[in-house]
Design a protein around this motif. Structure first.
Motif, PDB file in Angstrom:
ATOM      1  N   ARG A  38     -25.111  14.465 -51.737  1.00  0.00           N
ATOM      2  CA  ARG A  38     -25.696  13.238 -52.519  1.00  0.00           C
ATOM      3  C   ARG A  38     -26.854  13.015 -51.789  1.00  0.00           C
ATOM      4  NH1 ARG A  38     -23.257   7.470 -50.303  1.00  0.00           N
ATOM      5  NH2 ARG A  38     -22.825   8.478 -48.025  1.00  0.00           N
ATOM      6  N   LEU A  39     -27.909  12.217 -52.365  1.00  0.00           N
ATOM      7  CA  LEU A  39     -29.082  11.913 -51.822  1.00  0.00           C
ATOM      8  C   LEU A  39     -28.994  10.521 -51.488  1.00  0.00           C
ATOM      9  CD1 LEU A  39     -31.791  12.976 -54.158  1.00  0.00           C
ATOM     10  CD2 LEU A  39     -31.163  14.011 -51.848  1.00  0.00           C
ATOM     11  N   ILE A  40     -29.276  10.114 -50.033  1.00  0.00           N
ATOM     12  CA  ILE A  40     -28.922   8.521 -49.533  1.00  0.00           C
ATOM     13  C   ILE A  40     -30.492   8.005 -48.962  1.00  0.00           C
ATOM     14  CG2 ILE A  40     -26.598   8.960 -48.982  1.00  0.00           C
ATOM     15  CD1 ILE A  40     -27.454   9.707 -46.250  1.00  0.00           C
ATOM     16  N   ASP A  41     -30.219   6.646 -48.778  1.00  0.00           N
ATOM     17  CA  ASP A  41     -31.593   6.298 -48.274  1.00  0.00           C
ATOM     18  C   ASP A  41     -31.608   6.055 -46.623  1.00  0.00           C
ATOM     19  OD1 ASP A  41     -29.853   4.125 -47.822  1.00  0.00           O
ATOM     20  OD2 ASP A  41     -30.641   2.975 -49.493  1.00  0.00           O
ATOM     21  N   GLU A  42     -32.364   5.615 -45.948  1.00  0.00           N
ATOM     22  CA  GLU A  42     -32.369   5.719 -44.551  1.00  0.00           C
ATOM     23  C   GLU A  42     -31.416   4.735 -44.155  1.00  0.00           C
ATOM     24  OE1 GLU A  42     -35.658   5.306 -40.714  1.00  0.00           O
ATOM     25  OE2 GLU A  42     -36.173   4.978 -42.855  1.00  0.00           O
ATOM     26  N   ALA A  43     -31.368   3.699 -44.685  1.00  0.00           N
ATOM     27  CA  ALA A  43     -30.228   2.922 -44.330  1.00  0.00           C
ATOM     28  C   ALA A  43     -28.742   3.295 -44.286  1.00  0.00           C
ATOM     29  CB  ALA A  43     -30.273   1.320 -45.019  1.00  0.00           C
ATOM     30  N   GLU A  44     -28.416   3.930 -45.423  1.00  0.00           N
ATOM     31  CA  GLU A  44     -27.157   4.563 -45.404  1.00  0.00           C
ATOM     32  C   GLU A  44     -26.983   5.801 -44.551  1.00  0.00           C
ATOM     33  OE1 GLU A  44     -23.290   5.867 -47.030  1.00  0.00           O
ATOM     34  OE2 GLU A  44     -24.470   3.850 -46.419  1.00  0.00           O
ATOM     35  N   ALA A  45     -28.181   6.462 -44.094  1.00  0.00           N
ATOM     36  CA  ALA A  45     -28.200   7.595 -43.166  1.00  0.00           C
ATOM     37  C   ALA A  45     -27.858   6.941 -41.881  1.00  0.00           C
ATOM     38  CB  ALA A  45     -29.572   8.161 -43.263  1.00  0.00           C
ATOM     39  N   GLU A  46     -28.455   5.877 -41.384  1.00  0.00           N
ATOM     40  CA  GLU A  46     -28.212   5.267 -40.165  1.00  0.00           C
ATOM     41  C   GLU A  46     -26.671   4.706 -40.319  1.00  0.00           C
ATOM     42  OE1 GLU A  46     -29.839   5.173 -37.505  1.00  0.00           O
ATOM     43  OE2 GLU A  46     -31.871   6.004 -38.261  1.00  0.00           O
ATOM     44  N   ARG A  47     -26.139   4.207 -41.191  1.00  0.00           N
ATOM     45  CA  ARG A  47     -24.642   3.591 -41.129  1.00  0.00           C
ATOM     46  C   ARG A  47     -23.832   4.485 -40.985  1.00  0.00           C
ATOM     47  NH1 ARG A  47     -20.209   3.078 -44.103  1.00  0.00           N
ATOM     48  NH2 ARG A  47     -21.232   4.479 -45.714  1.00  0.00           N
ATOM     49  N   LEU A  48     -23.868   5.702 -42.044  1.00  0.00           N
ATOM     50  CA  LEU A  48     -22.959   6.738 -41.779  1.00  0.00           C
ATOM     51  C   LEU A  48     -23.025   7.324 -40.548  1.00  0.00           C
ATOM     52  CD1 LEU A  48     -20.919   8.403 -43.501  1.00  0.00           C
ATOM     53  CD2 LEU A  48     -22.682   9.776 -44.401  1.00  0.00           C
ATOM     54  N   TYR A  49     -24.078   7.835 -40.022  1.00  0.00           N
ATOM     55  CA  TYR A  49     -24.290   8.430 -38.713  1.00  0.00           C
ATOM     56  C   TYR A  49     -23.549   7.566 -37.805  1.00  0.00           C
ATOM     57  CZ  TYR A  49     -26.709  10.677 -34.744  1.00  0.00           C
ATOM     58  OH  TYR A  49     -26.694  11.052 -33.284  1.00  0.00           O
ATOM     59  N   GLY A  50     -23.554   6.471 -37.757  1.00  0.00           N
ATOM     60  CA  GLY A  50     -22.901   5.540 -36.836  1.00  0.00           C
ATOM     61  C   GLY A  50     -21.582   5.675 -37.156  1.00  0.00           C
ATOM     62  N   LEU A  51     -20.969   6.256 -38.160  1.00  0.00           N
ATOM     63  CA  LEU A  51     -19.410   6.189 -38.385  1.00  0.00           C
ATOM     64  C   LEU A  51     -18.964   7.716 -38.032  1.00  0.00           C
ATOM     65  CD1 LEU A  51     -18.869   4.287 -41.521  1.00  0.00           C
ATOM     66  CD2 LEU A  51     -18.421   3.504 -39.090  1.00  0.00           C
ATOM     67  N   MET A  52     -19.725   8.789 -38.114  1.00  0.00           N
ATOM     68  CA  MET A  52     -19.273  10.147 -37.865  1.00  0.00           C
ATOM     69  C   MET A  52     -19.062  10.370 -36.316  1.00  0.00           C
ATOM     70  SD  MET A  52     -22.497  12.016 -39.901  1.00  0.00           S
ATOM     71  CE  MET A  52     -22.246  13.583 -39.121  1.00  0.00           C
ATOM     72  N   GLY A  53     -18.123  11.372 -36.164  1.00  0.00           N
ATOM     73  CA  GLY A  53     -17.787  12.006 -34.831  1.00  0.00           C
ATOM     74  C   GLY A  53     -18.983  12.547 -34.312  1.00  0.00           C
ATOM     75  N   PRO A  54     -18.755  13.204 -33.031  1.00  0.00           N
ATOM     76  CA  PRO A  54     -19.700  13.771 -32.257  1.00  0.00           C
ATOM     77  C   PRO A  54     -20.261  14.885 -33.129  1.00  0.00           C
ATOM     78  CG  PRO A  54     -17.813  13.607 -30.735  1.00  0.00           C
ATOM     79  CD  PRO A  54     -17.273  13.180 -32.177  1.00  0.00           C
ATOM     80  N   GLY A  55     -21.543  15.131 -33.205  1.00  0.00           N
ATOM     81  CA  GLY A  55     -22.334  16.127 -34.134  1.00  0.00           C
ATOM     82  C   GLY A  55     -23.183  17.233 -33.189  1.00  0.00           C
ATOM     83  N   ARG A  56     -23.619  17.964 -34.011  1.00  0.00           N
ATOM     84  CA  ARG A  56     -24.664  19.174 -33.482  1.00  0.00           C
ATOM     85  C   ARG A  56     -25.911  19.297 -34.367  1.00  0.00           C
ATOM     86  NH1 ARG A  56     -22.110  25.215 -33.801  1.00  0.00           N
ATOM     87  NH2 ARG A  56     -24.405  25.532 -33.470  1.00  0.00           N
ATOM     88  N   GLU A  57     -26.913  19.164 -33.623  1.00  0.00           N
ATOM     89  CA  GLU A  57     -28.181  18.932 -34.576  1.00  0.00           C
ATOM     90  C   GLU A  57     -29.034  20.417 -34.554  1.00  0.00           C
ATOM     91  OE1 GLU A  57     -30.267  15.990 -32.670  1.00  0.00           O
ATOM     92  OE2 GLU A  57     -28.913  14.379 -33.470  1.00  0.00           O
ATOM     93  N   ALA A  58     -29.463  20.843 -35.487  1.00  0.00           N
ATOM     94  CA  ALA A  58     -30.323  21.843 -35.905  1.00  0.00           C
ATOM     95  C   ALA A  58     -31.154  21.697 -36.843  1.00  0.00           C
ATOM     96  CB  ALA A  58     -29.375  23.300 -35.800  1.00  0.00           C
ATOM     97  N   SER A  59     -32.361  22.422 -37.171  1.00  0.00           N
ATOM     98  CA  SER A  59     -33.268  22.103 -37.926  1.00  0.00           C
ATOM     99  C   SER A  59     -32.636  23.047 -39.150  1.00  0.00           C
ATOM    100  CB  SER A  59     -34.889  23.133 -37.475  1.00  0.00           C
ATOM    101  OG  SER A  59     -34.442  24.394 -37.277  1.00  0.00           O
ATOM    102  N   GLY A  60     -32.662  22.521 -40.404  1.00  0.00           N
ATOM    103  CA  GLY A  60     -31.998  23.011 -41.606  1.00  0.00           C
ATOM    104  C   GLY A  60     -32.920  22.866 -42.740  1.00  0.00           C
ATOM    105  N   GLY A  61     -32.092  22.704 -43.683  1.00  0.00           N
ATOM    106  CA  GLY A  61     -32.925  22.604 -45.246  1.00  0.00           C
ATOM    107  C   GLY A  61     -32.741  24.066 -45.836  1.00  0.00           C
ATOM    108  N   SER A  62     -32.431  23.975 -46.817  1.00  0.00           N
ATOM    109  CA  SER A  62     -32.138  25.286 -47.493  1.00  0.00           C
ATOM    110  C   SER A  62     -33.077  26.576 -47.273  1.00  0.00           C
ATOM    111  CB  SER A  62     -32.078  25.200 -49.193  1.00  0.00           C
ATOM    112  OG  SER A  62     -31.846  26.501 -50.026  1.00  0.00           O
ATOM    113  N   ALA A  63     -34.299  26.280 -47.789  1.00  0.00           N
ATOM    114  CA  ALA A  63     -35.495  27.381 -47.547  1.00  0.00           C
ATOM    115  C   ALA A  63     -35.696  27.464 -46.204  1.00  0.00           C
ATOM    116  CB  ALA A  63     -36.616  26.950 -48.159  1.00  0.00           C
TER     117      ALA A  63
END
Length: 330
Positions: A38-63
């Motif tokens: 699903r597509l989300i806005d920046e506010a929802e991205a910040e909210r959900l990120y705050g509830l997630m457990g520990p994560g790992r970050e990497a450059s992504g995107g399909s292409a």
């Protein structure tokens, strides 16, 4: 025609993936459909990120994932995508370049925050994606290095980026430059929601002979053709494009070019961990085969090998040596 300086140049959403474990209860609490995007806005991205457990970050995107897979296979790959002048933008730039992918799109300070995809992986290896597109959807036509497009053997485009109007114009400009230079254009339908929103536009691309290689999965094939029967849909869509490639998850993949049809089974795996990037890496393997002028079956085999590697660990980038896994195929 001059020799290409890049084998494949990919254009797509420049997204930083944030991947974390989750359980079904968390998805239910957040009213998230397992396996969806699903597509989300920046506010929802910040909210959900705050509830997630520990994560790992990497450059992504399909292409971007496909470009990374191509580089891992020893293919000269480049990527065009928009990031912002922020921390995640710097992470994206460093990460993708470190993999050997040419990435020269300038960061911008007037496009909001760099895009991110919050990926929740459940114990059954299903990934539920929550995507804030941010700067990625501001890829403008003037950001496309048309000379780089003209000098790449294959231009690869993702359907996700077709959704916003601004990057759609950028992709149209890139297609025009590639066609003028006599280069091949590959396009992936990306997701059924992309097909549902832009079916007419995608069919127009095919009808105007602007796509040489089309990637789809079974669901996208059905959405494009309106045919529930796989073989009927395959016949319908393959008549509109020189080369059609359809992935079928555990049933492998099929390619049709003219009167030739080839198929391969899925590669055996030890454990299914995370399906993130399976289609992207399949496309990387297949395009690697095409860049090396291999036949349909060998290209499909490379795609199956790359996809099998990436689904056995977290994240959409290969961790094992894909060139070694490919063996004599490359």
């Amino acid at each position: 025609m001059t020799e290409p300086t890049l084998d494949v140049l990919a254009i797509g959403n420049a997204i930083v993936d944030v991947i974390a474990d989750a359980d079904d209860a968390f998805l239910s609490e957040q009213q998230l459909a397992k396996g969806s995007m699903r597509l989300i806005d920046e506010a929802e991205a910040e909210r959900l990120y705050g509830l997630m457990g520990p994560g790992r970050e990497a450059s992504g995107g399909s292409a971007g994932n496909t470009a990374a897979g191509l580089a891992a296979l020893g293919i000269r790959a480049g990527f065009i995508g928009q990031v912002a002048e922020d921390q995640l933008g710097a992470i994206y730039r460093h990460d993708i370049r470190s993999l050997g992918v040419t990435f020269d799109t300038p960061a911008r300070s007037d496009v909001g925050a760099t895009a991110r995809c919050l990926i929740l992986v459940t114990g059954d290896a299903q990934r539920t994606m929550n995507t804030f597109l941010g700067a990625a959807q501001q890829l403008a036509p003037e950001a496309i290095d048309l000379e780089a497009v003209r000098s790449a053997g294959i231009l690869y485009l993702e359907g996700y980026l077709w959704d916003p109007e601004v990057p759609r114009a950028a992709m149209e400009a890139a297609i025009g430059a590639a066609r003028e230079a006599g280069r091949k254009v590959a396009f992936t339908l990306s997701d059924t929601f992309c097909v549902d929103r832009h079916r007419d536009g995608f069919h127009r691309l095919l009808d105007e002979k602007k796509v040489d290689i089309l990637f789809a999965n079974e669901a996208e094939l059905a959405a494009m053709t309106g045919e529930a029967d796989f073989d009927t849909g395959l016949a319908s869509l393959s008549a509109k494009v020189p080369l059609l490639v359809v992935t079928r998850s555990e049933q492998g993949a099929v390619a049709v070019a003219g009167g030739e049809r080839a198929s391969v089974p899925a590669e055996p795996i030890d454990q299914l961990v995370d399906t993130t990037g399976a289609g992207d890496l399949f496309a990387a393997g297949f395009l690697a085969g095409q860049a090396r002028n291999l036949g349909l079956e060998a290209s499909l085999k490379l795609g199956a090998i790359a996809a099998a590697e990436v689904i056995q660990h977290y994240g959409a980038r290969p961790e094992k040596d894909l060139k070694a896994l490919a063996g004599d195929l490359l």
